[in-house]
Design a protein around this motif. Sequence first.
Motif, PDB file in Angstrom:
ATOM      1  N   PHE A  44       0.853  -1.198   0.000  1.00 14.22           N
ATOM      2  CA  PHE A  44       0.000   0.000   0.000  1.00 14.22           C
ATOM      3  C   PHE A  44       0.884   1.242   0.000  1.00 14.22           C
ATOM      4  N   LEU A  45       0.248   2.385  -0.181  1.00 14.43           N
ATOM      5  CA  LEU A  45       0.967   3.663  -0.165  1.00 14.43           C
ATOM      6  C   LEU A  45       0.433   4.551   0.947  1.00 14.43           C
ATOM      7  N   VAL A  46       1.337   5.347   1.503  1.00 11.32           N
ATOM      8  CA  VAL A  46       0.941   6.446   2.374  1.00 11.32           C
ATOM      9  C   VAL A  46       1.274   7.721   1.609  1.00 11.32           C
ATOM     10  N   LEU A  64       3.739   9.978  -9.703  1.00  7.24           N
ATOM     11  CA  LEU A  64       4.003   8.923  -8.715  1.00  7.24           C
ATOM     12  C   LEU A  64       3.740   7.547  -9.320  1.00  7.24           C
ATOM     13  N   ARG A  65       2.711   7.460 -10.173  1.00  8.47           N
ATOM     14  CA  ARG A  65       2.345   6.175 -10.781  1.00  8.47           C
ATOM     15  C   ARG A  65       3.393   5.660 -11.769  1.00  8.47           C
ATOM     16  N   GLU A  66       4.353   6.510 -12.150  1.00  7.92           N
ATOM     17  CA  GLU A  66       5.479   6.016 -12.950  1.00  7.92           C
ATOM     18  C   GLU A  66       6.400   5.134 -12.097  1.00  7.92           C
ATOM     19  N   HIS A  67       6.273   5.256 -10.757  1.00  6.87           N
ATOM     20  CA  HIS A  67       7.150   4.512  -9.843  1.00  6.87           C
ATOM     21  C   HIS A  67       6.443   3.374  -9.125  1.00  6.87           C
ATOM     22  N   THR A  68       5.173   3.547  -8.824  1.00 10.51           N
ATOM     23  CA  THR A  68       4.453   2.518  -8.064  1.00 10.51           C
ATOM     24  C   THR A  68       2.959   2.569  -8.367  1.00 10.51           C
ATOM     25  N   GLY A  69       2.366   1.388  -8.446  1.00  8.70           N
ATOM     26  CA  GLY A  69       0.930   1.301  -8.698  1.00  8.70           C
ATOM     27  C   GLY A  69       0.131   0.913  -7.458  1.00  8.70           C
ATOM     28  N   LYS A  70       0.777   0.923  -6.289  1.00  7.55           N
ATOM     29  CA  LYS A  70       0.093   0.471  -5.068  1.00  7.55           C
ATOM     30  C   LYS A  70      -1.061   1.413  -4.699  1.00  7.55           C
ATOM     31  N   PRO A  71      -2.123   0.872  -4.123  1.00  2.34           N
ATOM     32  CA  PRO A  71      -3.256   1.721  -3.740  1.00  2.34           C
ATOM     33  C   PRO A  71      -2.926   2.577  -2.511  1.00  2.34           C
ATOM     34  N   VAL A  72      -3.583   3.710  -2.404  1.00  2.39           N
ATOM     35  CA  VAL A  72      -3.338   4.626  -1.285  1.00  2.39           C
ATOM     36  C   VAL A  72      -4.191   4.188  -0.093  1.00  2.39           C
ATOM     37  N   ARG A  73      -3.531   3.663   0.922  1.00  2.00           N
ATOM     38  CA  ARG A  73      -4.283   3.282   2.128  1.00  2.00           C
ATOM     39  C   ARG A  73      -4.473   4.493   3.036  1.00  2.00           C
ATOM     40  N   TYR A  74      -3.408   5.250   3.219  1.00  2.00           N
ATOM     41  CA  TYR A  74      -3.489   6.426   4.110  1.00  2.00           C
ATOM     42  C   TYR A  74      -3.150   7.701   3.342  1.00  2.00           C
ATOM     43  N   GLU A 143      -1.305  12.491  19.847  1.00  2.00           N
ATOM     44  CA  GLU A 143       0.143  12.601  20.067  1.00  2.00           C
ATOM     45  C   GLU A 143       0.956  11.885  18.996  1.00  2.00           C
ATOM     46  N   ARG A 144       0.622  10.603  18.776  1.00  2.00           N
ATOM     47  CA  ARG A 144       1.474   9.809  17.899  1.00  2.00           C
ATOM     48  C   ARG A 144       0.648   8.701  17.270  1.00  2.00           C
ATOM     49  N   PHE A 145       0.939   8.425  16.011  1.00  3.55           N
ATOM     50  CA  PHE A 145       0.245   7.349  15.298  1.00  3.55           C
ATOM     51  C   PHE A 145       1.302   6.634  14.471  1.00  3.55           C
ATOM     52  N   THR A 146       1.424   5.320  14.662  1.00  2.38           N
ATOM     53  CA  THR A 146       2.469   4.570  13.972  1.00  2.38           C
ATOM     54  C   THR A 146       1.858   3.649  12.926  1.00  2.38           C
ATOM     55  N   ILE A 147       2.392   3.711  11.719  1.00  2.00           N
ATOM     56  CA  ILE A 147       1.945   2.846  10.628  1.00  2.00           C
ATOM     57  C   ILE A 147       3.055   1.836  10.345  1.00  2.00           C
ATOM     58  N   ASP A 148       2.735   0.546  10.492  1.00  2.00           N
ATOM     59  CA  ASP A 148       3.681  -0.516  10.137  1.00  2.00           C
ATOM     60  C   ASP A 148       3.653  -0.660   8.622  1.00  2.00           C
ATOM     61  N   LEU A 149       4.773  -0.400   7.975  1.00  2.00           N
ATOM     62  CA  LEU A 149       4.796  -0.399   6.509  1.00  2.00           C
ATOM     63  C   LEU A 149       4.856  -1.811   5.925  1.00  2.00           C
ATOM     64  N   GLY A 150       5.087  -2.803   6.770  1.00  2.00           N
ATOM     65  CA  GLY A 150       5.086  -4.191   6.300  1.00  2.00           C
ATOM     66  C   GLY A 150       6.451  -4.608   5.762  1.00  2.00           C
ATOM     67  N   GLY A 151       6.628  -5.932   5.578  1.00  2.00           N
ATOM     68  CA  GLY A 151       7.915  -6.454   5.104  1.00  2.00           C
ATOM     69  C   GLY A 151       9.027  -5.989   6.028  1.00  2.00           C
ATOM     70  N   LEU A 174      10.362   8.698   9.193  1.00  2.00           N
ATOM     71  CA  LEU A 174      10.765   7.347   8.787  1.00  2.00           C
ATOM     72  C   LEU A 174      12.084   7.020   9.473  1.00  2.00           C
ATOM     73  N   PRO A 175      12.028   6.351  10.623  1.00  2.00           N
ATOM     74  CA  PRO A 175      13.270   6.116  11.372  1.00  2.00           C
ATOM     75  C   PRO A 175      14.298   5.317  10.562  1.00  2.00           C
ATOM     76  N   ARG A 176      13.824   4.392   9.769  1.00  2.00           N
ATOM     77  CA  ARG A 176      14.766   3.532   9.048  1.00  2.00           C
ATOM     78  C   ARG A 176      15.634   4.331   8.078  1.00  2.00           C
ATOM     79  N   HIS A 177      15.057   5.313   7.435  1.00  2.00           N
ATOM     80  CA  HIS A 177      15.816   6.117   6.470  1.00  2.00           C
ATOM     81  C   HIS A 177      16.187   7.497   7.022  1.00  2.00           C
ATOM     82  N   ARG A 178      15.696   7.799   8.202  1.00  2.00           N
ATOM     83  CA  ARG A 178      15.924   9.106   8.838  1.00  2.00           C
ATOM     84  C   ARG A 178      15.449  10.252   7.944  1.00  2.00           C
TER      85      ARG A 178
END
Length: 319
Positions: A44-46, A64-74, A143-151, A174-178
């Motif tokens: 999915f996409l955020v 954006l659709r040139e890069h990904t066709g995933k549906p927008v969840r959020y 205050e805070r809302f966390t989305i698990d991006l999966g994989g 995005l903590p993983r990529h800072r």
Amino acid sequence: MAKPFASSADLEEKRQTLEVLADGVYALTAEGDPNIGAIEGEDFLVCFEALATPAAARTWLARLREHTGKPVRYLVLSHYHAVRVLGASAFEADVILTHEKTRELIAERGEADWASEYGRMPRLFAEPESIPGLTWPTATFAERFTIDLGGDRGDLVLQYCGRGHTEGDIVAWLPRHRVLFTGDLVEAEAALYTGDAFHHDWATATLDRVAAFGAEALVGGRGAVAKGREACDAAIAQTRGFLDVMRQEVGFVHGRGGPLKEAFEAAHAALAPKFGQWPIFEHCLPFDVARLWEEYSGVERPTVWTAERDREVWAQLQD
Ligand SMILES: [Zn+2]
């Protein structure tokens, strides 16, 4: 000669640049026009911000659709301003997510803000008739809302950092990529709009919290993407600097009982050498000073901007 009202005479299209900041992390910048972003989850996409109209949003989505066709969840909206939210319907998102204050602000002043922003920045409203109505969040948080991006993509953290550009701004981290998407809480070489702001909170605790992420790439509300720790810190420092100069100049005139017009002229003179050539500087400053003046006068919440009030303040200060 009188200056043209706000950005009403700014009719030249800006060049849009799509950047891939990390695997599945996208930012679209546009030479000082509002920035937007997207983050890929596993299936999915955020999307972050929605632009001013569905027609404007569809132009971005096509890229954006040139890069990904995933549906927008959020669809995450950093705050309530019309040029960030009224394009929401184009995303066909399962969930439209904002801070809880943003929902209240849309109910309280969304209609007035739509008319105000359309009058100030008509160029951003491509095909204004494509807007189906106000954008309403379908989920909110405090205050805070966390989305698990999966994989192995990690989390996307949505965080409230305190009052700032509005009463309900959130950032996306995005903590993983800072990578940090800040909405209008940080601008990179674009002037600040502070007409709905809480200057003192913003310039102190709120920006401290934004800085504490330690971002290595920062997508501000307008302007280029800041890359590297030094550039991220510089964008935050420059935003704080703009606020501090305003607080000092307007506070000084207010404190000695001077008139609003004098505060505007003092702030203009102090800011123009550094910020005067940046996008929307002349457009924003009368509204910025008018709001800060209110704060110094003890008005807790920003007075609603209407198309009429915009013209009155403009005529009082900018003509
Ligand atoms: Zn804004």
